[in-house]
Design a protein around this motif. Structure first.
Motif, short mmCIF file in Angstrom:
data_model
loop_
_atom_site.label_atom_id
_atom_site.label_comp_id
_atom_site.label_asym_id
_atom_site.label_seq_id
_atom_site.Cartn_x
_atom_site.Cartn_y
_atom_site.Cartn_z
N ALA A 231 0.83 -1.21 0.00
CA ALA A 231 0.00 0.00 0.00
C ALA A 231 0.86 1.26 0.00
CB ALA A 231 -0.93 -0.01 1.22
N SER A 232 1.97 1.23 0.73
CA SER A 232 2.86 2.40 0.78
C SER A 232 3.50 2.66 -0.57
CB SER A 232 3.94 2.20 1.85
OG SER A 232 3.37 2.01 3.13
N GLU A 233 3.92 1.58 -1.24
CA GLU A 233 4.54 1.77 -2.55
C GLU A 233 3.52 2.26 -3.57
OE1 GLU A 233 7.49 -0.57 -5.68
OE2 GLU A 233 6.62 -1.65 -3.98
N GLU A 234 2.27 1.77 -3.48
CA GLU A 234 1.24 2.29 -4.38
C GLU A 234 1.05 3.79 -4.16
OE1 GLU A 234 -3.57 2.07 -5.26
OE2 GLU A 234 -2.69 0.73 -3.77
N PHE A 235 0.99 4.21 -2.91
CA PHE A 235 0.83 5.63 -2.59
C PHE A 235 1.96 6.46 -3.19
CE2 PHE A 235 1.72 9.18 0.33
CZ PHE A 235 0.52 9.88 0.25
N LEU A 236 3.19 5.94 -3.13
CA LEU A 236 4.34 6.68 -3.63
C LEU A 236 4.39 6.71 -5.16
CD1 LEU A 236 7.04 5.42 -1.10
CD2 LEU A 236 6.11 7.74 -1.26
N VAL A 237 4.13 5.57 -5.82
CA VAL A 237 4.26 5.54 -7.28
C VAL A 237 3.12 6.29 -7.97
CG1 VAL A 237 5.57 3.40 -7.31
CG2 VAL A 237 3.08 3.32 -7.53
N ARG A 238 2.04 6.55 -7.26
CA ARG A 238 0.98 7.38 -7.83
C ARG A 238 1.35 8.86 -7.80
NH1 ARG A 238 -3.80 5.12 -9.09
NH2 ARG A 238 -4.19 2.98 -8.41
N LYS A 239 2.37 9.22 -7.03
CA LYS A 239 2.77 10.61 -6.88
C LYS A 239 4.16 10.90 -7.44
CE LYS A 239 0.01 11.43 -2.71
NZ LYS A 239 -0.79 12.53 -3.27
N ARG A 240 5.00 9.88 -7.53
CA ARG A 240 6.38 10.07 -7.96
C ARG A 240 6.70 9.14 -9.15
NH1 ARG A 240 9.81 12.45 -4.13
NH2 ARG A 240 8.60 14.08 -3.09
N PRO A 241 7.74 9.49 -9.93
CA PRO A 241 8.14 8.62 -11.04
C PRO A 241 8.54 7.23 -10.55
CG PRO A 241 9.16 10.78 -11.25
CD PRO A 241 8.51 10.75 -9.90
N LEU A 242 8.25 6.24 -11.36
CA LEU A 242 8.53 4.86 -10.97
C LEU A 242 10.01 4.63 -10.73
CD1 LEU A 242 6.94 1.71 -12.49
CD2 LEU A 242 9.42 1.85 -12.40
N TYR A 243 10.86 5.20 -11.59
CA TYR A 243 12.30 4.94 -11.46
C TYR A 243 12.83 5.52 -10.16
CZ TYR A 243 12.23 9.60 -13.68
OH TYR A 243 11.96 10.90 -14.01
N GLU A 244 12.26 6.61 -9.68
CA GLU A 244 12.70 7.18 -8.39
C GLU A 244 12.34 6.25 -7.25
OE1 GLU A 244 11.15 10.48 -5.28
OE2 GLU A 244 11.28 11.17 -7.36
N VAL A 245 11.08 5.78 -7.23
CA VAL A 245 10.60 4.94 -6.12
C VAL A 245 11.34 3.61 -6.08
CG1 VAL A 245 8.60 3.78 -5.13
CG2 VAL A 245 8.33 6.04 -6.18
N VAL A 246 11.42 2.93 -7.22
CA VAL A 246 12.07 1.62 -7.24
C VAL A 246 13.57 1.76 -7.01
CG1 VAL A 246 12.43 -0.48 -8.57
CG2 VAL A 246 10.28 0.76 -8.79
N GLY A 247 14.18 2.81 -7.54
CA GLY A 247 15.61 3.04 -7.32
C GLY A 247 15.93 3.27 -5.86
N GLN A 248 15.10 4.09 -5.19
CA GLN A 248 15.32 4.34 -3.77
C GLN A 248 15.04 3.09 -2.94
OE1 GLN A 248 16.14 7.49 -1.84
NE2 GLN A 248 17.19 7.46 -3.82
N LEU A 249 14.02 2.33 -3.30
CA LEU A 249 13.75 1.07 -2.61
C LEU A 249 14.94 0.13 -2.74
CD1 LEU A 249 11.89 -1.03 -1.23
CD2 LEU A 249 10.96 -1.56 -3.49
#
Length: 399
Positions: A231-249
């Protein structure tokens, strides 16, 4: 008198009112209504509703869900093969995944934001991704530990605890309101899971529990962290670019997992075999997980994290297919019925609302980052969104 931008103020106000009115009058759902006036009318309206389901976003969501389910099965098979060969470093096994995510997505983030912009993301929002990665790493660790103590029946049933946790956390983050048909879809999928569990019990695929209480505790804790992470990742990827979220993860997961594996398994690293087949299995495991961690956030955008968790319930059916060739399992008829029921549940989940209406989708680079490519920082990431649908401003199930 003209306004600064050359538009008459009265006309501009009228245009804004028309725009607001159009948004307010926007239908909450695009599904054709069911008509109950006569059996013929109901049959025709039901057929129209059924036809409206099979849109491109829905088909992509359904296929993406089965792809991640297949990836989960591949990771289970490779992990089983690693254990059978004496390679039991469960934490170290995940290290290669996070390192791969880090080296694949972080350079592209730097390419988009520049080193300075990427550094600002780490300093200002790094704590969010640190918590996300910590939940993900520890969730994987606890679930693998659970399999070492409890039996298969408990693992399968308790792992489904991630679904209600994900639904609740999604409500907390995004105030999602679920239509009763979506809840019905969840119950249908869980019913299919029940048949899978029964099939495994009848065919005696389980094993004796070493310490059921400890294993069940690990599984509940791990499933809870899984639900929070999704749920947290869904919240983030709806607001930020995918490459940023997955890269930071990947970056924070690489650090957390590396510290944990060196603390807990440093001695085992020198004792386990590092043969060619072990390395090949590790590469297969990492490849399957890389696909899963790439497709999952896309599925969060196209559908939801809850739909992702429901899709994973079909993984045991794919495990049967692998078992037919690798372990010479005999197919049991309940497996096929349970798989069909899970697919029906996934279809029911979108019977009333469409995948596009599951939440607001507006991925932007952070306002404090001046992107090198694609214009100002507050523009939508067109490179990512070129093939994805635009979501409505309200949740479709908000009735």
């Amino acid at each position: 008198m003209s306004s600064i931008n050359g538009l008459d103020p009265d006309k501009k106000m009228g245009a804004e009112e028309d725009s607001v009115e159009r948004l307010d009058q926007e239908p909450r759902t695009v599904r054709p209504p069911l008509v109950y006036s006569s059996p013929k009318a109901f049959g025709q309206s039901f057929a129209a509703r059924w036809k409206s389901l099979w849109t491109r976003p829905f088909v992509l969501s359904l296929l993406a869900g089965q792809l991640v389910s297949l990836c989960i099965t591949c990771t289970n098979v490779t992990t089983t093969e690693l254990v059978s060969r004496g390679w039991t470093l469960s934490t170290t096994q995940g290290f290669f995944l996070y390192f791969t995510l880090f080296i694949v997505y972080t350079p592209y983030t730097i390419y988009q934001y520049g080193f300075k912009g990427w550094g600002k993301v780490v300093l200002r929002d790094g704590w969010k991704y640190f918590l996300l990665a910590a939940c993900d790493v520890e969730g994987n660790f606890l679930v693998i530990k659970a399999y070492q103590y409890t039996d298969l029946l408990s693992c399968m049933l308790l792992d489904a605890w991630a679904i209600p946790v994900c639904l609740f956390v999604s409500w907390v983050y995004m105030r999602t309101k679920y239509h009763w048909t979506q809840l019905l879809g969840v119950f249908i999928c869980i019913g299919g899971l029940g048949l899978l569990v029964a099939s495994d019990e009848i065919t005696q695929k389980g094993w004796e529990a070493v310490s059921r209480a400890k294993g069940d505790g690990f599984m509940i804790a791990g499933a809870t962290l899984y639900g929070i992470t999704n749920a947290s990742e869904e919240f983030l990827v709806r607001k930020r670019p995918l490459y940023e979220v997955v890269g930071q993860l990947g970056m924070w997961g690489f650090i957390i997992n590396g510290v944990q594996s060196s603390a807990l398994e440093w001695k085992g690293m020198t004792e386990v075999p590092w043969t060619g087949d072990i390395i090949g299995l590790l590469m297969a495991f990492t490849s399957a997980m890389l696909i899963l961690y790439t497709v999952a956030p896309l599925l969060y955008r196209m559908a939801s994290s809850a739909y992702f968790n429901l899709s994973l319930l079909s993984s045991d059916f794919y495990g049967l297919l692998f078992g037919l060739f690798l372990y010479h399992y005999r197919p049991y008829w309940l497996y096929f019925i349970s798989f069909a029921i899970i697919i029906c549940g996934l279809i029911t989940y979108f019977w009333h609302s469409t995948p596009e209406e599951q939440g607001i989708l507006d991925p932007k680079a952070p306002s404090y980052v001046e992107r090198r490519r694609g214009g100002p920082a507050n523009t939508v990431i067109d490179q990512e969104q070129g093939t994805l649908p635009t979501l409505s401003r309200e949740n479709a199930t908000d009735h």
